[in-house]
Design an enzyme around this catalytic site. Structure first.
Site, PDB file in Angstrom:
ATOM      1  CG  HIS A  10      -0.235   0.325   2.492  1.00 29.55           C
ATOM      2  ND1 HIS A  10       0.559  -0.598   3.122  1.00 29.55           N
ATOM      3  CD2 HIS A  10      -0.163   1.456   3.224  1.00 29.55           C
ATOM      4  CE1 HIS A  10       1.074  -0.048   4.199  1.00 29.55           C
ATOM      5  NE2 HIS A  10       0.658   1.193   4.290  1.00 29.55           N
ATOM      6  NE  ARG A  11       4.467   3.104   4.596  1.00 28.49           N
ATOM      7  CZ  ARG A  11       3.915   4.137   5.234  1.00 28.49           C
ATOM      8  NH1 ARG A  11       3.631   5.247   4.600  1.00 28.49           N
ATOM      9  NH2 ARG A  11       3.660   4.052   6.517  1.00 28.49           N
ATOM     10  N   GLY A  12       3.278   1.813  -2.173  1.00 32.28           N
ATOM     11  CA  GLY A  12       3.707   2.079  -3.540  1.00 32.28           C
ATOM     12  C   GLY A  12       2.682   2.899  -4.304  1.00 32.28           C
ATOM     13  CB  VAL A  14      -0.029  -0.049  -7.922  1.00 32.65           C
ATOM     14  CG1 VAL A  14      -1.251  -0.924  -8.070  1.00 32.65           C
ATOM     15  CG2 VAL A  14       0.585   0.257  -9.289  1.00 32.65           C
ATOM     16  CB  SER A 106       4.298  -5.625 -15.606  1.00 31.36           C
ATOM     17  OG  SER A 106       5.019  -5.161 -16.711  1.00 31.36           O
ATOM     18  CB  SER A 107       2.299  -4.664 -20.623  1.00 34.72           C
ATOM     19  OG  SER A 107       3.214  -3.613 -20.405  1.00 34.72           O
ATOM     20  CB  CYS A 108       7.541  -6.241 -19.177  1.00 33.38           C
ATOM     21  SG  CYS A 108       7.601  -6.773 -17.481  1.00 33.38           S
ATOM     22  CE1 TYR A 135       8.194  -6.169 -11.412  1.00 33.91           C
ATOM     23  CE2 TYR A 135       7.329  -6.072 -13.652  1.00 33.91           C
ATOM     24  CZ  TYR A 135       7.186  -5.830 -12.302  1.00 33.91           C
ATOM     25  OH  TYR A 135       6.029  -5.265 -11.826  1.00 33.91           O
ATOM     26  CE  LYS A 139       5.032  -8.306 -10.551  1.00 32.66           C
ATOM     27  NZ  LYS A 139       4.155  -8.296  -9.356  1.00 32.66           N
ATOM     28  N   PRO A 162      -1.313  -4.707 -16.098  1.00 39.78           N
ATOM     29  CG  PRO A 162      -0.774  -3.380 -14.246  1.00 39.78           C
ATOM     30  CD  PRO A 162      -0.923  -4.804 -14.696  1.00 39.78           C
ATOM     31  CG  HIS A 178       8.733   2.731 -14.820  1.00 36.10           C
ATOM     32  ND1 HIS A 178       8.326   2.244 -13.607  1.00 36.10           N
ATOM     33  CD2 HIS A 178       9.056   1.650 -15.576  1.00 36.10           C
ATOM     34  CE1 HIS A 178       8.402   0.925 -13.627  1.00 36.10           C
ATOM     35  NE2 HIS A 178       8.833   0.530 -14.801  1.00 36.10           N
ATOM     36  NE  ARG A 186      16.495  12.462 -17.140  1.00 43.54           N
ATOM     37  CZ  ARG A 186      16.516  12.260 -18.457  1.00 43.54           C
ATOM     38  NH1 ARG A 186      17.264  13.010 -19.235  1.00 43.54           N
ATOM     39  NH2 ARG A 186      15.787  11.299 -18.984  1.00 43.54           N
ATOM     40  NE  ARG A 208       8.298   1.002 -23.394  1.00 44.73           N
ATOM     41  CZ  ARG A 208       9.073   0.586 -24.402  1.00 44.73           C
ATOM     42  NH1 ARG A 208       8.617   0.608 -25.641  1.00 44.73           N
ATOM     43  NH2 ARG A 208      10.288   0.142 -24.177  1.00 44.73           N
TER      44      ARG A 208
HETATM   45  P1  GDP Z   1      10.227   0.020 -20.282  1.00 51.79           P
HETATM   46  O1  GDP Z   1       8.839   0.413 -20.734  1.00 51.79           O
HETATM   47  O2  GDP Z   1      10.279  -1.271 -19.543  1.00 51.79           O
HETATM   48  O3  GDP Z   1      11.212   0.060 -21.416  1.00 51.79           O
HETATM   49  O4  GDP Z   1      10.707   1.058 -19.152  1.00 51.79           O
HETATM   50  P2  GDP Z   1      10.909   2.653 -19.006  1.00 51.79           P
HETATM   51  O5  GDP Z   1       9.632   3.299 -18.615  1.00 51.79           O
HETATM   52  O6  GDP Z   1      12.052   2.804 -18.040  1.00 51.79           O
HETATM   53  O7  GDP Z   1      11.413   3.189 -20.430  1.00 51.79           O
HETATM   54  C1  GDP Z   1      10.572   3.377 -21.523  1.00 51.79           C
HETATM   55  C2  GDP Z   1      11.326   4.014 -22.688  1.00 51.79           C
HETATM   56  O8  GDP Z   1      11.601   5.389 -22.393  1.00 51.79           O
HETATM   57  C3  GDP Z   1      12.681   3.386 -23.023  1.00 51.79           C
HETATM   58  O9  GDP Z   1      12.821   3.374 -24.440  1.00 51.79           O
HETATM   59  C4  GDP Z   1      13.679   4.383 -22.416  1.00 51.79           C
HETATM   60  O10 GDP Z   1      14.949   4.346 -23.043  1.00 51.79           O
HETATM   61  C5  GDP Z   1      12.961   5.701 -22.677  1.00 51.79           C
HETATM   62  N1  GDP Z   1      13.381   6.849 -21.844  1.00 51.79           N
HETATM   63  C6  GDP Z   1      13.674   8.094 -22.293  1.00 51.79           C
HETATM   64  N2  GDP Z   1      14.040   8.903 -21.286  1.00 51.79           N
HETATM   65  C7  GDP Z   1      13.931   8.175 -20.144  1.00 51.79           C
HETATM   66  C8  GDP Z   1      14.155   8.460 -18.770  1.00 51.79           C
HETATM   67  O11 GDP Z   1      14.515   9.560 -18.370  1.00 51.79           O
HETATM   68  N3  GDP Z   1      13.939   7.451 -17.874  1.00 51.79           N
HETATM   69  C9  GDP Z   1      13.524   6.203 -18.282  1.00 51.79           C
HETATM   70  N4  GDP Z   1      13.314   5.257 -17.354  1.00 51.79           N
HETATM   71  N5  GDP Z   1      13.328   5.895 -19.584  1.00 51.79           N
HETATM   72  C10 GDP Z   1      13.524   6.861 -20.496  1.00 51.79           C
END
Ligand code: GDP
Length: 313
Positions: A10-12, A14, A106-108, A135, A139, A162, A178, A186, A208
């Protein structure tokens, strides 16, 4: 009496959305446990906790999670911790007579080159994306464990998969997060420091799909009430965009007006990951929060957590 629902994790991002949703619905008696009270890696402690509190339902939102860099660099942690969390909770729930269990994945879990949009039956039809294989394997094991207990023992244990999630309570670690929280941070820092440009990871071409965590919470409660839920079901938005398009949207949300460049020395990960969500749609559920709106809320949450020093990193 309201049925007791244990929300593991519950701290995360989701789990906290699930808890807010359960409280809002008012139909459940939510049960939670901090890490200091219950270590989910400890099978005896997990079983004892379930025996003591006897929840009627369990949602497994606890997991070791991270973005592409964390997954790629800590495969042992991601595989071991997630296997233990899933097996301790699923087996413990069976032993203590939990009536209903929803496991979140996860969708991965789907093969790297699965036909897009990805249908549930693509599972185990090809090799996984190497950057998040550890991961994904944990899953897949959790999902199959639920299906096995359901088949062997008749208990209603099932799973939801998800797509990439975002929203309040996200983790903003500079490297391990992520893409959405990583970019929000950033671009925000670049704006604050007056930097002329921000380099996003990879080529910017991967595509994505993103789902707001409140939509996922809504879907989970919809699934918990289904009399005959599928063993596993995709939960997604139904549409995707390129990472470069996402960066432009994040820059606009944050108010960063400089240049966006790419850094192909960083991994792209899987080229595309769009879920086919027709199964859940046919069962009466659809998401509501559009990305542009969700991002505004996520940025507001980032700013308020930054101001009160509660930012998760
Ligand atoms: P994924 O969906 O499992 O690949 O996980 P991420 O959410 O970490 O990355 C998604 C995509 O976003 C990948 O192609 C990354 O290279 C790109 N990406 C671009 N900038 C960033 C950033 O600042 N952080 C992360 N995590 N991914 C980034």
């Amino acid at each position: 009496m309201k049925p007791r629902l244990f929300i593991a994790g519950h701290r995360g991002m989701v789990g906290s959305a699930l808890l807010r949703h359960a409280i809002g619905l008012g139909e459940w008696d939510p049960l939670i446990a901090d890490r200091s009270t219950l270590d989910l890696l400890d099978s005896t402690a997990t079983l004892r906790f379930l025996e003591t509190h006897r929840p009627e339902a369990v949602i497994i939102a606890a997991a070791k999670v991270g973005g592409i860099h964390a997954n790629n660099s800590l495969p042992a942690d991601f595989l071991y911790d997630n296997l233990l969390i899933a097996s301790n909770l699923i087996h413990g729930s069976f032993q203590t007579g939990v009536k209903r269990l929803l496991f979140l994945g996860s969708s991965c879990i789907y093969p790297k080159f699965a036909p897009q949009p990805i249908r549930e039956d693509s599972l185990l039809s090809g090799p996984l994306e190497p950057t998040n294989e550890a991961y994904a394997l944990a899953k897949i094991a959790g999902l199959k464990l639920c299906a096995a207990y359901r088949r062997q023992h008749g208990c209603l244990f099932h799973s939801a998969m998800p797509t990439n999630l975002y929203g309040p309570g996200d983790n903003y670690h500079a490297e391990h997060s992520h893409v959405i929280p990583g970019m929000l941070r950033r671009f925000h820092e670049a704006k604050e420091q007056g930097l002329p440009e921000v380099a996003i990871w990879g080529t910017g071409t991967p595509r994505r799909e993103f789902l707001h965590v409140e939509d996922l919470a809504d879907a989970c409660f919809h699934l918990l009430e289904m009399p005959e839920p599928p063993d596993w079901v995709n939960v997604g938005w139904g549409d995707d965009l390129s990472i470069l398009e996402l960066a432009e949207l994040v820059a606009e949300t944050v108010g960063f007006t400089g240049l966006i460049t790419t850094d192909p020395s960083k991994p792209d990960g899987t080229p595309r990951k769009l879920l086919d969500t027709s199964l859940l749609k046919a069962r009466g559920w659809q998401p509501r929060i559009r990305l542009a709106d969700g991002l505004r809320g996520a940025y507001a949450d980032f700013l308020s957590s930054l101001a009160d020093k509660t930012l998760r990193t």
